[in-house]
Every structure is written in C-alpha cells, then in structure tokens.
Design a protein around this motif. Sequence first.
Motif, PDB file in Angstrom:
ATOM      1  N   TYR A  77      -3.104  -1.178  -3.000  1.00  0.00           N
ATOM      2  CA  TYR A  77      -3.528  -0.120  -2.497  1.00  0.00           C
ATOM      3  C   TYR A  77      -2.828   1.060  -3.020  1.00  0.00           C
ATOM      4  CZ  TYR A  77      -5.454  -3.007   1.283  1.00  0.00           C
ATOM      5  OH  TYR A  77      -6.119  -4.102   1.935  1.00  0.00           O
ATOM      6  N   SER A  86      -1.401   4.150  -0.375  1.00  0.00           N
ATOM      7  CA  SER A  86      -2.504   5.058  -0.340  1.00  0.00           C
ATOM      8  C   SER A  86      -2.147   6.462   0.552  1.00  0.00           C
ATOM      9  CB  SER A  86      -3.580   4.405   0.021  1.00  0.00           C
ATOM     10  OG  SER A  86      -3.949   3.306  -0.779  1.00  0.00           O
ATOM     11  N   ARG A 100      -7.482  -1.100  -4.754  1.00  0.00           N
ATOM     12  CA  ARG A 100      -7.904   0.111  -4.462  1.00  0.00           C
ATOM     13  C   ARG A 100      -7.206   1.240  -5.229  1.00  0.00           C
ATOM     14  NH1 ARG A 100     -12.254   0.139  -0.987  1.00  0.00           N
ATOM     15  NH2 ARG A 100     -12.125  -1.369   0.811  1.00  0.00           N
ATOM     16  N   SER A 136       0.843  -1.319  -0.048  1.00  0.00           N
ATOM     17  CA  SER A 136       0.027  -0.010   0.176  1.00  0.00           C
ATOM     18  C   SER A 136       0.803   1.313   0.066  1.00  0.00           C
ATOM     19  CB  SER A 136      -1.068   0.160   1.157  1.00  0.00           C
ATOM     20  OG  SER A 136      -1.562   1.279   1.158  1.00  0.00           O
TER      21      SER A 136
END
Length: 992
Positions: free
Chosen positions: A346, A323, A370, A321
């Motif tokens: 992510y 993000s 995502r 991730s």
Amino acid sequence: MFPAFSLLLYFLFTFNFNAKSISSTLGNQTDHLSLLKFKESITSDPHRMLDSWNGSIHFCNWHGITCIKELQHVNLADNKFSRKIPQELGQLLQLKELYLANNSFSGEIPTNLTNCFNLKYLSLRGNNLIGKIPIEIGSLQKLKQFSVTRNLLTGRVPPFLGNLSYLIGFSVSYNNLEGDIPQEICRLKNLAVMVMVVNKISGTFPLCLYNMSSLTMISAASNQFDGSLPSNMFNTLPYLKVFAISGNQISGLIPISVENASTLAELDISNNLFVGNVPSLGRLHYLWGLNLEINNLGDNSTKDLEFLKPLTNCSNLQAFSISHNNFGGSLPSFIGNFTTQLSRLYFASNQISGKIPLEIGNLNSLILLRMKNNYFEGTIPSTIGKFQKIQVLDLYGNKLSGEIPSSIGNLSHLYHLNLGKNMFVGNILSSIGNLQKLQMLYLSRNNLRGDIPSEVLSLSSLTTGLFLSQNFLSGSLPDEVGQLQNIVRIDVSKNWLSGEIPRTLGECLSLEYLILTGNSFNGSIPSSLESLKGLRVLDLSRNQLSGSIPKVLQNISSIEYFNASFNMLEGEVPTKGVFRNASAMTVIGNNKLCGGILELHLPPCSKPAKHRNFKLIVGICSAVSLLFIMISFLTIYWKRGTIQNASLLDSPIKDQMVKVSYQNLHQATNGFSTRNLIGSGYFGSVYKGTLESVGGDVAIKVLNLKKKGVHKSFIAECNALKNIRHRNLVKILTCCSSTDYKGSEFKALVFEYMRNGNLENWLHPTTGITDQPISLTLEQRLNIITDVASAFCYLHYECEQPVIHCDLKPENILLNDIMVAQVSDFGLAKLLSSVGVALTQSSTIGIKGTIGYAPPEYGMGFEVSTEGDMYSFGILLLEMLTGRKPTDELFKDDHNLHNYVKLSIPDNLFHIVDRSIIIESEHNTDNGNTGSIHPNVEKCLLSLLRIALSCSVESPKERMNMVDVIRELNIIKSFFPAEVQQRRGASQPQIT
C-alpha cells in the motif's frame, strides 16, 4: 501391643479411604446437580449440544465435560446459548478451565465463579455481558488466562488484575472500558499477552510496561492513548513479537530502538500522529507485517523513501503499508528487491512522483497493490503482467498516461481494477473481458475513446460496479449490458454515447444506481426498467430522450432519486412513488411535460382536441395574439423611454409580470418608512409592503445605487432569476427600473413576503426584543437543510445554465408560513456555461461572498464554482447544528468552526450541539426523563455533522456534491425517530 497397633493402623487406613470415597461421592453429586441446573437455565440450544446431558450416562461423558478423577474442564464454546450465565457454575469447586466463548449469554459476570479457586483458564469472549468486571475475579490466584473480549462491559481496566501473579495473558478487547491502564498491571512479572483493542482507554502507557521483559504481545488499537513512546522502549522488550497500537493519538517520532527489536513479527502504528523519518528496519528478520499508514511521516522530500532499502533484507515481509502520509520523492528501482513473499503493498495518498519502476514486476506474489492518489506519471510498465496472483490493482488519481497495457488482460485473478482519474488514452481493452473474476472496473475520468467493448459488458462477474464516466466514449451502449445481472452500479455519464437506452438493462436485477447523464441517448425511456426492484438512483438527464416518462417507474418503491431533466420528454408526469417528492426528482428542461405534483409547477395536461382543424385554428389565433401583444408592448416602452436598458428587464419578465411604478412602491411601504424596514445589506434594503396588484403583502428590495457594483448585482439577480423556478427558491413577482420623485435613478425587485422571516433570526434571535421566534426543532432543521439542498441541486445540475449563488448564509434563507425554506438574494450569482466557464461577472468590486461562509480559495483569486457553494452549505449546516456562527470569537488564528466540530465528534457531540436541540430531544423521549435522548437523534446529528464536514473541507475537489448530499439526507430521514417528529410548522408562531 503389636496386635493393637496393627488394628489402629487398619482403622485409620480404612477411615481415610472411606472419607475420600464419601468426599468424592458428594463432589460427584454436587457437580452432577450443578450441571443439570445449568442445562435447565439454558433457553436456547440450537445445536442440541445438551441432549447428551441426561441420566443414562455419567456426566463425565457429557458433551463439553472433561474429568480427570473429578470434573476439571467445561468447554461449551460456540453453541449460541442464551440467557444469563447460571450461578450454579460457581459450585464446580475443582474446575480448572471454563470456556463459554461465542455464545449469547447476557447479564453480568457471576461473582461466585471465585468459588472455583483452582480456575486457571476463563474465557467469556463473544457474548453480550454487561456491567463491570467483578472485583471478585481478583481472588482467583491461580488464573493464567482471562478473556472477556467482544462483550458490552463498562468501567475501567480493573487494577485487581495486578493481584493475579500467575496471569500470562488477558484480553478485554471490543468492550466499552475507559480510563487509563492501572499501574498495578506492572506487578505481573509473567505477563506475556496484553490485548485491549477497541475500547475508550486513554492516557499514556505506564513506563513500567517497557520493563516487563516477558511481554510478547501488546495490542491496544482503537483506543484514546496519547503522548509519545520512549526512544529506548524496544531495548527492554527482548521477546516482543507484536506491537499494535493503531487508531490512537500517539505522537512524536518512531522510537529509534525499534531497529533492535529483532523478534518483532508485526509492527502496526497506523492511524496515529507520528512524524519524522522511519528508522532502519533491516534487522527485523521475522517481520511479516508493517503498517505505518495514516500518520504524518515524511516531509515530501527526495530522501523520505530511503528507509525502503534496508527493508529488502526482511525476507518474511508479507504486508506493508505507508499510505496516507507525506512521503515524497520517487519510487526507487530497488523496490523490485523486496522479498517475493510480499503479497500486499500500500503506497496510496502520498506525494510520490516519477515513473513506476519496471522492477516492480519482480514482486510476482502480490495479490494487492494500491498506489492511488500520488503523482506517478508516464505509462504503466508492461512488467505488471507478471502479477499473476494480483487480485486488487488500484492506480486511481495519478498522472499516468498512454494506453492501458494489454498485459492487464492476462491478470486472471483480478477482481478489483481502478485506473480512474488519470490521463489514459486509446480504447478500452476488449481483453478485459477475459478477467472472469473481475467484480469492479473503474476507468472514469480519463481520455478514453471508441466503443464500449461488448466483451466487457459480458462479464457476469461484475458485481460492485462499472464506472466509465467522464471519458470520450462513443457509439451505443451494447445490449450485452443485460448480462450484468448481479451488478450494483453502472455509471457511463458524461461521454459521447448515443442510440437508444438498451431495454436489456431491465435484466440487471441487482442494479441500484444507473447513471447515464450527459450523453446523447435518444428514443424513449424503456419500460423494462420496471424490473429493477432495487433501483435507488436513476439519472437520465442531459440526453435527447423523447416520449413520455413510463408510469411503471412509479411502481419501483426503492427509488430515492430520479433525474430526467434537459431531454425532450413530453406528456404527463406520474404522481406516485418517487414522483410524489419534488426534492427527490427533477424533470426541468422538458418543455412539453405537464401535470405531476403541484410543486413541479408544470402546466396542467389538456384533453386531446376532437378536431384537428379546431386545434390548428386555436394555434394560429394564439400566435397572432402573442405577436400583437409583443408589438404593443415594445411600442409603449419605445414611446415612454422610461426604461433605459430594456435588456435588463426582458430577462425577469419572461412571464407576464404586473407593471409597478416608483409611486406604487412608495405608497405600498408608507414612503419607505423605517417601520416597514425588515432587513438591509451591502446592496440595499428590504421593506415590507402591500401591493394588491400582486396579491397582498410583498418584500421589496430597494437597491442602493450609490454603492459600487450595485448595477452589476441587479443584472446578476435578474439573469439568475429569469428562468429558474423551484419551490425552494424565492419567487420574484415583478421589478421596477425608473426614477424617484427627485429624478434620481431607482431600481427595485419585488418578491413574495415570507412571514417567518429569515433563518438568521431563528438561529440567533436578538436579545431583549419581544416577539422573537422560538427555537427550531431538530426535525425543522433537518427539513430546512433538505430544502436548501434541493434548491442548490436544482441550481447546480438542473438549470440549463448552472447557477452559482456565491452568498449562501442564514440571512439569505427565508421561511414561509409553513416553515418551508426558500433561498434568496442572487445579487452575487454567476451563470456557468455547460463546460463550466463563467458567463457573467457578479460585480465590479470582485465580492465573492460573506466572510466566514465564503470558501478559502475565493480569497486566493480562484473563480467561483459549485464547490464554493458546497463549502458555504457545509458551514451553514455546522452553524444550524451548533448554534455558533463561523465568525464566533471562539474561532481565532487557525481555529475555525470546521475544526471545532471535527475534533469534538463523536465523543463530545452533546457539548457542541445547540442546547435547544438537546432540550427538545430530551423532552420528546418515551420516558420523558431529562438526560435521556433517543439513540436515533444522536445518529441523525452525527450523520448531519459528517455531511457538513465533508462539504466544508479545505480542498474543493474533496467536497461532497449536492446530489450525494441529498441521497444522504434521504437516508437520515429514514431513521429519524417518529416519536420526536412534529407536523411541519403546526405549532410555530409567525413573525409579522
């Protein structure tokens, strides 16, 4: 001599054997009795694990007991035992291992456990233990593992842990420990595992930790650590496998030495303040988890994502991730070279742009992707159909266009699909109906057209929600919607849907939110909605619904908000359930509704006439009379010529207002005496007066026509007030446009007089003036906040033309006799058309509010908006709860009221809250002791401050809207402590 020596040896051997036997027997008896006393002290044994503890079998064969010559192991974990840990356990002198994890033991840790000097493993995790970790634990010199995770312990990380030279691992996670890490920990040369997640431990990591070569795990997430990490720290930790420090305030660069951490399997530095570029991690061949989210990494440049290429060498990577950072540039095609073991990816909330590479389809083991809130453009690549294991696909908030690829209908494991806030066109795929595991479908805020496929509405798996709002969908809402029996939210608002509301919606028994606003639904409101016993929000506004409001809706006790405004409903409004609360429901814009509670100001429902002819005669007579009155009225004003611009006064005189002249107002205010002056501002002054023709005391706003823009302000206020009626808006009684005794132009507005003045005087009373108002209680502040929110919800969403106030501040909130708040001063107000375009100009000088309360975008030339009012509302809440104005001297440079509060909660809540609230809360606790505040008061304050912060963020698009605010306020009121509530206004003095 030999026989005597043999006899002596025999005697000594026999004595030693008997001594051991006696000692063993005594030890067994002590252990036996101690365990029986333990059993007696246990009040709850739901699994009946201690049934075997009886005299029929030896205690070494009891459940959870292990003996090797003597009792050495007690394992009673996961049994839900309650009460305090019995002191008798301290009598098990040979005990080496004690496991009491995951029970419900309370009280403090027994200090006499230190009698068990052979103890090596002690696990008390997952209980309700309180107090400090006893210092006596430091005497257990053989202790290797110590765990008190998930308890309620307080105090500091005990320095005596440094005395336990054999200690390999300790875990104190999920407690309330505070302070810093003691330096004594550095004496633990064998320490391998250190876990202290979710506490309040602060300071920097001791530098000596980075020289403890035996460490394999450092886990200190969700604490208050700060400072930076040494650049060479990973060079001295050759066996480190886990480094997890998320949720702190650690800043600076990621140590460059992480490139050499060849044994690292998990690196989690998320939710900190790291900046700069990410080092090359290509040599971390054991790495399976990499979490860099919620930092300030990257600088929105094209080189930000270059570190991704070395990561393609990490063949064990499973979760990754980045993000919520500031990474820019485009996503490179070599993303497809990541290991096929990667299951969670992510990239959300960055500045990444360009197209989504086709090669991303190579990551065929992904179960979650995502990429929301970036700037991706173009179409979704067809290769996304290779994600045969995908469960969550979130591309919300990008610039993706084209049609939704049909391959999405083949992702059979998908349960969360979010493609909202993009620019997709075409129809909703009927093949989405093949996704039998889909729980949430979010397609709102696109350009989708056509019908809603019945196949989608037949997905019984949809539970979280169906979100199709703000598209161009047409046709009817199919009856198949009734098959969504387990769904919580349905939002199809702001489309072109028509036809009747399906009665089958009554079969959606789990439904809590039904949003149908902004369509063309017709027919009646189906009474089958009565079956929705858990319904919380029902919004049917801005449709073409007819008939009456079904009385059965008042039987749904769970409804918190009901909106049926701007339809063609008629008949009597119910008065029970949600219909008892004017702030929780609205029916404005339905001209044929009657009755209801008084706050709705609807006409009473007349009894049906006995004869139609009589009804016809009355109607004709009324029409003729009305026509005569209108002709007479126009003739009088045509002859007098006293009104120079009739259009200005037609607007506010929709109701038949009492005519007043300059002379009337002059006499009512004793010649506009300074003794009658109760307020002044840019556009004029406000006087208290007495006009018997309108019922007594009034507030008269006299405009200063010498000020530039005042004429526009007068028009704006008249236009804003002409059609709006709400219990939380100041009521205009009449107006005057004439000339004074000197022949100069004169304009004034006459309002109801508010005996408790304005909110400004309550929040910031003038020093040295007597008869000042006493401070507001927390309950009164909460009521005023709710009143203001109700007024603005009405202005923004329930008026035929939405009204933007543009100048919300304490001075413009008036309080009546019973402390009900009413919003006033619409001199800067604007009306919006249904598509959000400003229809009126508030003033020629471009004033858009008051410094401190006006949103930052107004200063950059942006048009006024409902989001601007929300910013002012947020600042108002912050001021009401902290007692500080947004223009306070404390707030200089980039420091402001919003950041002042944001940086102070939750830990320093009571340092920033208005002192009068704290004093009142302390006074109203059960025990009456100073310093004791009801826990729900803290919960209430935190909730209100978080609403205020959400409303006053800098970005207009991220601000809460008033409908959501009202929902949150209703929740807050539900847990507001009854013991500190007072009757509204019962003990408040009136300002005269």
